[in-house]
Write an enzyme that holds these catalytic residues in place. Structure first.
Site, PDB file in Angstrom:
ATOM      1  N   GLY A   1       0.777  -1.219   0.051  1.00 12.30           N
ATOM      2  CA  GLY A   1       0.024   0.158   0.159  1.00 12.30           C
ATOM      3  C   GLY A   1       0.758   1.418  -0.020  1.00 12.30           C
ATOM      4  O   GLY A   1       1.906   1.323  -0.705  1.00 12.30           O
ATOM      5  N   SER A   2       0.392   2.255   0.865  1.00 15.46           N
ATOM      6  CA  SER A   2       1.012   3.680   0.478  1.00 15.46           C
ATOM      7  C   SER A   2       2.416   3.710   1.160  1.00 15.46           C
ATOM      8  O   SER A   2       3.040   4.569   0.913  1.00 15.46           O
ATOM      9  CB  SER A   2      -0.159   4.513   1.440  1.00 15.46           C
ATOM     10  OG  SER A   2      -1.257   4.715   0.559  1.00 15.46           O
ATOM     11  N   VAL A   3       2.912   2.648   1.889  1.00 16.08           N
ATOM     12  CA  VAL A   3       4.277   2.907   2.141  1.00 16.08           C
ATOM     13  C   VAL A   3       4.948   2.977   1.304  1.00 16.08           C
ATOM     14  O   VAL A   3       6.255   3.409   1.056  1.00 16.08           O
ATOM     15  CB  VAL A   3       4.679   1.862   3.427  1.00 16.08           C
ATOM     16  CG1 VAL A   3       3.893   1.844   4.631  1.00 16.08           C
ATOM     17  CG2 VAL A   3       4.246   0.482   2.689  1.00 16.08           C
TER      18      VAL A   3
END
Length: 571
Positions: free
Chosen positions: A293-295
């Site tokens: 995801g956004s990491v």
């Protein structure tokens, strides 16, 4: 005139001079034959008895080949595994195992009845057949308790004996289970560092007979058992609090690549080998691949800044969604305006991140992720290392989704290792579960981004905790920085909005990051009704709790007072 007195004749002479005649008389030759026959018979009996005694003596003095093989196997030693402070993680203890030598058993039924009184499962037709054979050696029960050993011993059954063997014992139980791994019943490594030790040198020693009843130097690992306990404890509490189905936690030394702690829940107790076979208890930290995801926006941002085609002063229009490959890319709680690079990072804008990637280039994206080690299997001492899942066709749509962590699956360990390179000055250091000094780490490191880009990433990490989605990870005095990630899970080829895998990728202290901490929760639920289940609300505070407890153990001193928030950055 002669008288009887003048011519004496002995009685013996008279008896010899008169031969015996008649039907009952026996010749002297026949007598001698019978004597010799009797002597031969006695000699044969004595020879038979002596031969039997010799055979029995040889049976006692020359054990069966199976017995010798079993004796050698159970005598094999393993070195202790200890943590970086010398605390024992795995060691050998002595335990008894019971065996039978069927050819020495006098009464099979008596043995079956006696064994069945202690081990009911051994009183079976199959065991009766085995005990009735002429085998030289068979195992009956391995690794029995002292009470069971005494109970069998008191029965005094002929042909039943005991061998003392080495059994692996893990004092911490499941605390570091996925790191130390496990062994089989013959004390051979199956997983984790136990398997690594076998593959590295122990199996060779065994093959030449130098691993039997010999003291060995302990094998020291990089893990800190105290920090390991903290990570596992906080993950367990988080799984209960947020009703998650699994969790991962990693603490990595950003300067040396040492894995100081690694926990994957649900885990197993290596003292119970059967638990290791449970598919739900796999090592997700290195043996599972997931969309992070956004990491992943961390890596896209670092790539863009390092390329020189994007700077911290740049801004990108995030007012409208992006259309690519028939799909619409939008923001979650978007600002619907032009965003600066720092704003794109702290607001986690999919649109802004995708535009930074496009400004850098699709080919550059592939090359950068390969340079970070995100496109191939990451080798560690553990045998459990999964291979990433990459887009089948790396076109524009795939590149856009990869830029914010969708369409590519990697291990949590790969994510932590790559993040360490972004905050430690730009050097990618291979991870290790063994102790390593900084000099050795520097010789293994490869530069992946410039020091200037690394300083910018440290600034953005810290900014996100001060003003962005990572606020709940803040620990006073420790300058925590990080990036949240909330990824929808895929079921039947489609993303499911109500099932997420949340993560928080962090480092501390951000003025000179020493440790990277990654926390992942699988399918967390809202803590209470009315709240969301985003990473900022669950994995961020779990990370903060780990840092708060572990930092003093790691010798990181808190910073308070004027100037504590200063982080070097230039625009």
């Amino acid at each position: 005139m002669t008288t009887a007195a003048s011519e004496p004749t002995s009685f013996l002479q008279i008896r010899r001079s008169q031969p015996r005649v008649g039907a009952g008389s026996i010749s002297s030759g026949a007598v001698r034959s019978r004597v010799y026959l009797a002597m031969a018979a006695f000699a044969a009996v004595y020879l038979l008895i002596g031969g039997r005694l010799v055979l029995l003596a040889q049976m006692d003095e020359t054990p069966a080949a199976e017995f010798i093989s079993a004796q050698d196997a159970v005598a094999a030693s393993r070195p202790d595994l200890v943590d970086r402070n010398g605390e024992i993680l795995a060691t050998d203890i002595r335990t008894a195992s019971v065996y039978a030598e069927p050819r020495k058993i006098v009464d099979v039924e008596e043995v079956l009845e006696g064994l069945g009184s202690v081990f009911p499962e051994l009183n079976s037709d199959t065991m009766r057949q085995r005990l009735s054979s002429r085998a030289g050696f068979i195992w009956l029960k391995r690794e029995i308790s002292p009470a069971q050993q005494q109970a069998i011993h008191r029965l005094g059954l002929p042909g039943i004996g005991f061998l003392w063997e080495k059994q692996r014992f893990y004092p911490g139980g499941p605390t570091a289970g996925h790191i130390v791994g496990s062994v089989n019943i013959d004390n051979q490594g199956l997983a984790g560092m136990e398997k690594h030790v076998d593959d590295a040198w122990l199996s060779d020693l065994r093959s030449i007979g130098f691993a039997s009843d010999r003291p060995m130097e302990p094998v020291r690992l990089a893990v800190d058992l105290r920090v390991q306990h903290v990570v596992r404890d906080e993950l367990a509490k988080a799984m209960e609090r947020y009703q998650a189905i699994a969790a991962v936690g990693i603490v990595l030394d950003a300067h040396t690549g040492e894995v100081v702690a690694m926990s994957s829940l649900p885990d197993y107790d290596p003292n119970n080998r059967e638990e290791a076979l449970d598919k739900d208890k796999l090592n997700r930290a290195t043996g599972g691949v997931f969309e992070m995801g956004s990491v992943f926006k961390t890596f896209t941002t670092a790539m863009a800044l390092d390329s020189g085609r994007v700077s911290m002063r740049d801004s990108f229009d995030a007012t409208r969604p992006i259309r690519a490959g028939g799909r619409t890319i939008s923001d979650f709680h978007g600002k619907n305006r032009i965003l600066s690079v720092p704003e794109i990072f702290i607001y986690s804008s999919n649109i802004g991140t995708a535009k930074m990637m496009l400004a850098t280039g699709i080919d550059e994206q592939q090359a950068f992720l390969k340079k970070l080690g995100m496109t191939e299997r990451l080798p560690t001492e553990l045998p459990e290392n999964a291979t990433p899942l990459l887009p089948k066709r790396w076109g524009e749509l795939a590149a856009i989704t990869v830029s914010f962590g969708h369409g590519i699956s990697v291990t949590p360990m790969q994510t932590a290792v790559a993040a360490a390179a972004l905050v430690n000055g730009g050097r990618l250091i291979p991870p290790t579960f063994l102790p390593r000094d900084e000099q050795t780490a520097n010789s293994l490191a490869t530069r992946v981004i410039s020091e200037e880009a690394s300083r910018a990433m440290r600034y953005l990490f810290r900014l996100n905790v001060l003003s962005g989605s990572g606020k709940r990870a803040e620990v006073p005095g420790y300058l925590v920085g990080g990036k949240t990630g909330t990824a929808e899970k895929v079921e039947n080829g489609r993303y499911v909005s109500n099932k997420r895998r949340n993560s928080f990728l962090s480092a501390f202290p951000m003025d000179d990051p020493r440790y990277v901490v990654l926390v992942v929760l699988d399918e967390p639920k809202p803590e209470r009704e009315g709240l969301a289940a985003t990473a900022g609300l669950n994995t961020a505070p779990v990370t903060g709790a780990i840092i708060r407890r572990a930092a003093p153990m790691l010798g990181v001193l808190p910073q308070f007072g004027e100037g504590a928030e200063t982080i070097e950055i230039s625009y």
